[in-house]
Design a protein around this motif. Structure first.
Motif, short mmCIF file in Angstrom:
data_model
loop_
_atom_site.label_atom_id
_atom_site.label_comp_id
_atom_site.label_asym_id
_atom_site.label_seq_id
_atom_site.Cartn_x
_atom_site.Cartn_y
_atom_site.Cartn_z
N MET A 1 0.83 -1.20 0.00
CA MET A 1 0.00 0.00 0.00
C MET A 1 0.87 1.25 0.00
O MET A 1 1.95 1.28 0.59
CB MET A 1 -0.88 -0.02 1.25
N LEU A 2 0.37 2.29 -0.67
CA LEU A 2 0.98 3.61 -0.53
C LEU A 2 -0.12 4.66 -0.46
O LEU A 2 -1.20 4.50 -1.02
CB LEU A 2 1.96 3.91 -1.67
N LEU A 3 0.18 5.74 0.26
CA LEU A 3 -0.71 6.89 0.33
C LEU A 3 0.10 8.12 -0.03
O LEU A 3 1.17 8.35 0.51
CB LEU A 3 -1.27 7.09 1.74
N SER A 4 -0.43 8.90 -0.94
CA SER A 4 0.19 10.17 -1.31
C SER A 4 -0.78 11.30 -1.02
O SER A 4 -1.96 11.22 -1.37
CB SER A 4 0.58 10.17 -2.79
N VAL A 5 -0.29 12.33 -0.34
CA VAL A 5 -1.10 13.47 0.03
C VAL A 5 -0.60 14.70 -0.71
O VAL A 5 0.60 15.00 -0.68
CB VAL A 5 -1.05 13.73 1.55
N ALA A 6 -1.50 15.41 -1.39
CA ALA A 6 -1.19 16.71 -1.98
C ALA A 6 -1.93 17.76 -1.16
O ALA A 6 -3.14 17.64 -0.94
CB ALA A 6 -1.64 16.76 -3.44
N LEU A 7 -1.19 18.76 -0.68
CA LEU A 7 -1.76 19.72 0.26
C LEU A 7 -1.58 21.14 -0.24
O LEU A 7 -0.49 21.52 -0.70
CB LEU A 7 -1.07 19.57 1.62
N LEU A 8 -2.64 21.93 -0.16
CA LEU A 8 -2.58 23.36 -0.43
C LEU A 8 -2.63 24.12 0.90
O LEU A 8 -3.33 23.72 1.83
CB LEU A 8 -3.78 23.80 -1.28
N GLY A 9 -1.88 25.20 0.96
CA GLY A 9 -1.92 26.08 2.11
C GLY A 9 -1.72 27.51 1.66
O GLY A 9 -1.59 27.79 0.46
N THR A 10 -1.73 28.42 2.60
CA THR A 10 -1.49 29.83 2.29
C THR A 10 -0.51 30.42 3.28
O THR A 10 -0.32 29.90 4.39
CB THR A 10 -2.79 30.66 2.34
N VAL A 11 0.12 31.52 2.88
CA VAL A 11 0.99 32.29 3.75
C VAL A 11 0.90 33.74 3.29
O VAL A 11 0.72 34.02 2.10
CB VAL A 11 2.45 31.76 3.68
N ALA A 12 0.98 34.66 4.23
CA ALA A 12 0.90 36.07 3.88
C ALA A 12 2.00 36.44 2.90
O ALA A 12 3.11 35.91 2.95
CB ALA A 12 1.01 36.93 5.14
N ARG A 13 1.66 37.32 1.96
CA ARG A 13 2.63 37.75 0.94
C ARG A 13 3.93 38.21 1.59
O ARG A 13 3.93 39.02 2.50
CB ARG A 13 2.06 38.90 0.12
N GLY A 14 5.04 37.66 1.09
CA GLY A 14 6.34 38.06 1.57
C GLY A 14 6.73 37.48 2.92
O GLY A 14 7.80 37.80 3.44
N LYS A 15 5.89 36.60 3.49
CA LYS A 15 6.14 36.09 4.84
C LYS A 15 6.52 34.62 4.87
O LYS A 15 6.74 34.07 5.95
CB LYS A 15 4.91 36.31 5.71
N ALA A 16 6.59 33.95 3.73
CA ALA A 16 7.02 32.55 3.73
C ALA A 16 8.47 32.48 4.20
O ALA A 16 9.33 33.23 3.74
CB ALA A 16 6.89 31.95 2.33
N VAL A 17 8.76 31.56 5.11
CA VAL A 17 10.12 31.38 5.61
C VAL A 17 10.78 30.28 4.77
O VAL A 17 10.34 29.13 4.79
CB VAL A 17 10.14 31.01 7.10
N LEU A 18 11.82 30.65 4.04
CA LEU A 18 12.52 29.71 3.17
C LEU A 18 13.73 29.11 3.87
O LEU A 18 14.08 29.50 4.99
CB LEU A 18 12.95 30.43 1.89
N ARG A 19 14.40 28.20 3.19
CA ARG A 19 15.63 27.62 3.72
C ARG A 19 16.84 28.51 3.46
O ARG A 19 17.90 28.30 4.05
CB ARG A 19 15.89 26.26 3.07
#
Length: 310
Positions: free
Chosen positions: A129-147
């Protein structure tokens, strides 16, 4: 060829368009789809029988883990999850009650975080068995914290405790969504990710993206009681520190902030999240690689986290 070498080859020439703010190489893709106040976050992840769980794993915990892994990635971007699609790959002898119980675990976690599960796909997958999840989310413009925002001199922090996750925590972890959004709202978080492959491996993703190095303090790394018990009882060949560095599937937040914010952050954290540990484990340097300091002095850290196909 390991997974990261394969990813590097596959992502060299991926097509992009004007909506892409951040593509392959971070915890989520960040997309500008024309919303006035926010960006879209897009993430997919999979769990596979025999790799991430086995036939004896309680199905509710399989569902929790499948969705929780994606939620943890949205947390790493300081975002809010919105809606998920689920793909099921099932062998011919699947049991409907087992699949329903998987969804029960997934639905419970989704409800806690106000995530809608809006459909998906089913397909045959021989043998396992395998399960794959595709997820949508939101973040305020310019506020996403990147690596990619870590700077020399930054303090390095990690939430919770590390190592020994296979004792059960990898099936029961709580994605640090509220904690991540609070951090981003209260402080300038320079870089962040969630720990899925182990501190020794995942920290290197921040270092590579930010073109910096790091120094770690061995005594400051928060080692879980599960990792200590496993070593003491000889259930694991790994010393506790090595387990904390390399076991993976901790799903805690690893992030950096300017050193001047370190003490105020710790003080505010204790008031906001009194039951969740937060540890300053080192600093970002202008060099390359990771140096670890212990009672014997300083040495290069050669250990890496979990890597598929290694």
């Amino acid at each position: 060829m390991n997974e990261f070498e394969l990813i590097s080859r596959l992502t060299r020439s991926l097509p992009v368009n004007k909506s892409v703010v951040a593509g392959a190489g971070d915890d989520c893709a960040v997309l500008d789809v024309g919303l006035s106040d926010r960006f879209l976050l897009f993430k997919t992840d999979a769990v596979v029988e025999g790799v991430h769980f086995n036939a004896e794993t309680p199905p509710e915990k399989v569902g929790h883990k499948a969705l929780g892994r994606c939620l943890s990635d949205v947390a790493a971007m300081a975002g809010k999850p919105v809606a998920a699609l689920i793909t099921l790959g099932l062998p011919a002898n699947f049991k409907a009650e087992f699949i329903e119980a998987i969804y029960s675990g997934m639905n419970a976690l989704a409800r806690r975080h106000e995530v809608a599960i809006v459909g998906g796909e089913t397909t045959s997958n021989p043998e396992r068995m395998l399960l794959s999840v595709a997820l949508l989310g939101t973040v305020a413009r310019g506020k996403a914290v990147l690596r990619s925002g870590a700077e020399a001199g930054d303090a390095i922090f990690v939430t919770g405790e590390l190592g020994g996750s296979l004792a059960g925590r990898h099936l029961e972890f709580e994605p640090r969504l509220a904690e991540a959004r609070w951090l981003a709202a209260q402080f300038s978080i320079h870089a962040m990710l969630d720990l899925s492959d182990g501190l020794a491996g995942d920290l290197r993703h921040i270092l590579k993206a930010s073109r910096v190095g790091a120094e770690l303090l061995a005594d400051a790394i928060p080692i879980s009681q599960q990792a200590r018990r496993a070593a003491k009882g000889h259930y694991s060949a790994k010393p506790p520190l090595l387990a904390a560095l390399t076991d993976g599937e901790d799903f805690e937040l690893l992030f950096t902030v300017a050193s001047r914010d370190a003490v105020p952050l710790l003080d505010a954290w204790k008031k906001q999240f009194p039951t969740l540990r937060l540890s300053c484990i080192g600093k970002i340097t202008a060099g390359e690689g990771i140096t670890i300091h212990d009672k014997n002095g300083a040495r290069p850290l050669t250990a890496h986290g979990f890597v598929h196909f290694a």
